[in-house]
Scaffold this active site. Structure first.
Site, PDB file in Angstrom:
ATOM      1  N   SER A 157      34.973  37.030  44.425  1.00 28.47           N
ATOM      2  CA  SER A 157      33.812  37.403  43.617  1.00 28.47           C
ATOM      3  C   SER A 157      34.298  37.820  42.237  1.00 28.47           C
ATOM      4  O   SER A 157      35.452  38.245  42.073  1.00 28.47           O
ATOM      5  CB  SER A 157      33.065  38.567  44.283  1.00 28.47           C
ATOM      6  OG  SER A 157      32.090  39.111  43.419  1.00 28.47           O
ATOM      7  N   TYR A 194      32.626  47.158  47.887  1.00 22.33           N
ATOM      8  CA  TYR A 194      32.694  45.727  47.589  1.00 22.33           C
ATOM      9  C   TYR A 194      33.741  45.450  46.510  1.00 22.33           C
ATOM     10  O   TYR A 194      34.558  44.534  46.635  1.00 22.33           O
ATOM     11  CB  TYR A 194      31.319  45.227  47.152  1.00 22.33           C
ATOM     12  CG  TYR A 194      31.205  43.722  47.107  1.00 22.33           C
ATOM     13  CD1 TYR A 194      31.145  42.970  48.283  1.00 22.33           C
ATOM     14  CD2 TYR A 194      31.157  43.042  45.894  1.00 22.33           C
ATOM     15  CE1 TYR A 194      31.041  41.590  48.251  1.00 22.33           C
ATOM     16  CE2 TYR A 194      31.060  41.658  45.845  1.00 22.33           C
ATOM     17  CZ  TYR A 194      30.997  40.942  47.024  1.00 22.33           C
ATOM     18  OH  TYR A 194      30.891  39.571  46.984  1.00 22.33           O
TER      19      TYR A 194
END
EC number: 1.-.-.-
Length: 430
Positions: free
Chosen positions: A333, A346
């Site tokens: 990501s 995250y």
């Protein structure tokens, strides 16, 4: 059963034949039909007089063959004029500009028996109302002269293949003669050899929806053999249909290491190899540094986003090293490259995943293993539904990522790109 010298008669291979490839056409309905007559097995008869097309299995076999052939140095394609062979060549989409039809590559003519059923001896010897085996062998030998140009590809039939092998003194197994097999005949000293080339086997975690589903669909469409892992196998069946000779399902739980070991073992048992691993499954639960941290939730996120990819990489790495061109693609990501929010769980786990990618690259490099982080910003999936920074239409689409994954798998060892940052909105470059 090898073809006899009596079957061949005076037919001989041209003396100046070089290395070449052979592709037997994909399956037709007649290829799959068998009956027993008075206890004797009879097979469907389709020779030069039966001009039928491929069934769905045969079309899929042609796609798989194309995946292999597009990576080989094919100099020219010489094809039988029968529909099933031409369809195979067209669907395979080989990309060779030199394409020729040769009547001598037609299957043996079985006369009045065409479209029916016949016993083994019909295919092994001269049989009433069929093409003479010596004449058939002589025309196949004539067609084989095309291979005086090295790396010619023949697209033809099972009977033609058996004659070619007999002319060159090569023994074939059942696996060699299966429909849709890509064979490489090599002139050795003192004898010819034949090798099977098959499409790569790729494992993907979490392919039931979103990015993972798009990746799986893309790779399937481009002729890869797939092993898919998800918590619920029935979700895979709903998404991709039943399992097949090129499609395998396994239970994968990113919090259960035993399921990972069982999955890899089952994939190797089915396919005999692993060429690529795509660590796609992830957890985007918002563990927020500005609030009380739920460490149970954080540990779950750590296991799914970091430990599971590590374990899968560890399990697959020995097989990836064997191929000389193994690939590990980690769906990371932009949150693993920079920070735009307080979601510490995250952000941390995606940064850590990048460390796994770099370490995999370091460990596997000398064995041909290449690893890449694909780092998208907002992708139009459920995981990005929370944001109002950008509309879903302006987000990265799942198939955009799927195309990048396939490019990463197909990129050569000598020119590898270790990270791909994918943006859909203005950001500073890190």
């Amino acid at each position: 059963m090898p073809i006899s010298l009596e079957y061949l008669g005076p037919a001989q291979a041209p003396a100046s034949v070089g290395d070449f490839y052979f592709l037997r056409h994909g399956k037709t309905d007649l290829n799959e039909k068998e009956v027993f007559v008075q206890g004797e097995k009879h097979w469907g008869v389709q020779g030069a007089g039966t001009n039928i097309g491929l069934n769905e299995t045969g079309k899929r076999q042609a796609v798989l063959a194309g995946n292999v052939l597009r990576k080989l140095p094919i100099s020219s394609v010489v094809c039988s004029p029968l529909l099933r062979a031409i369809q195979t060549a067209v669907i395979a989409n080989i990309g060779c500009l030199c394409f020729e039809i040769d009547d001598d590559l037609k299957e043996r003519d079985f006369g009045k028996h065409e479209g029916g059923y016949g016993p083994l001896k019909m295919f092994e010897e001269n049989y009433p109302d069929t093409e003479n085996t010596e004449l058939f062998s002589m025309r196949v030998a004539k067609a084989l002269a095309h291979a005086e140009t090295e790396n010619t590809l023949f697209v033809s039939h099972g009977g033609v293949l058996r004659v070619v092998a007999a002319l060159l003194g090569v023994e074939l197994t059942k696996e060699h003669t299966d429909n849709g097999r890509v064979l490489h005949f090599r002139r050795g000293c003192p004898q010819w050899t034949v090798e099977i080339h098959q499409s790569p086997v790729i494992l993907i975690s979490g392919p039931s929806r979103g990015i993972g589903k798009a990746i799986a669909e893309n790779l399937i469409a481009h002729g890869y053999r797939m092993s898919l892992g998800a918590r619920r196998v029935k979700d895979l069946e709903s998404a991709f249909g039943p399992q097949s000779e090129w499609l395998h399902y396994a239970r994968f739980d990113a919090e259960d290491n035993d399921t990972m070991a069982a999955w890899v073992t089952a994939a190797v048992e089915k396919f005999g190899r692993i060429d690529g691993l795509i660590n796609n499954a992830g957890c985007g639960e918002p563990v927020n540094l500005e609030k009380d941290i739920d460490y149970k939730q954080f540990h779950r996120q750590w296991h799914i986003n970091c430990v599971a990819p590590l374990r899968m990489t560890e399990l697959c790495l020995p097989y990836l090293c064997e191929t000389g061109s193994g690939r590990v693609v980690n769906i990371n990501s932009m949150s693993g490259q920079r920070v735009l929010n307080p979601f510490v769980g995250y952000n941390m786990t995606k940064h850590a995943l990048g460390g796994l990618t770099k370490t995999t690259q370091h460990v596997g490099w000398d064995r041909g293993v290449r690893a890449i982080d694909i780092c998208p910003g907002f992708v139009a999936t459920e995981m990005s539904a929370w944001t109002d920074l950008i509309s879903s239409n302006d987000m990265i689409q799942p198939n955009d990522i799927a195309n990048l994954v396939r490019e990463a798998i197909e990129r050569p060892n000598r020119a590898y790109v270790p990270r791909s940052e994918v943006m859909c909105m203005k950001e500073s470059i890190h």
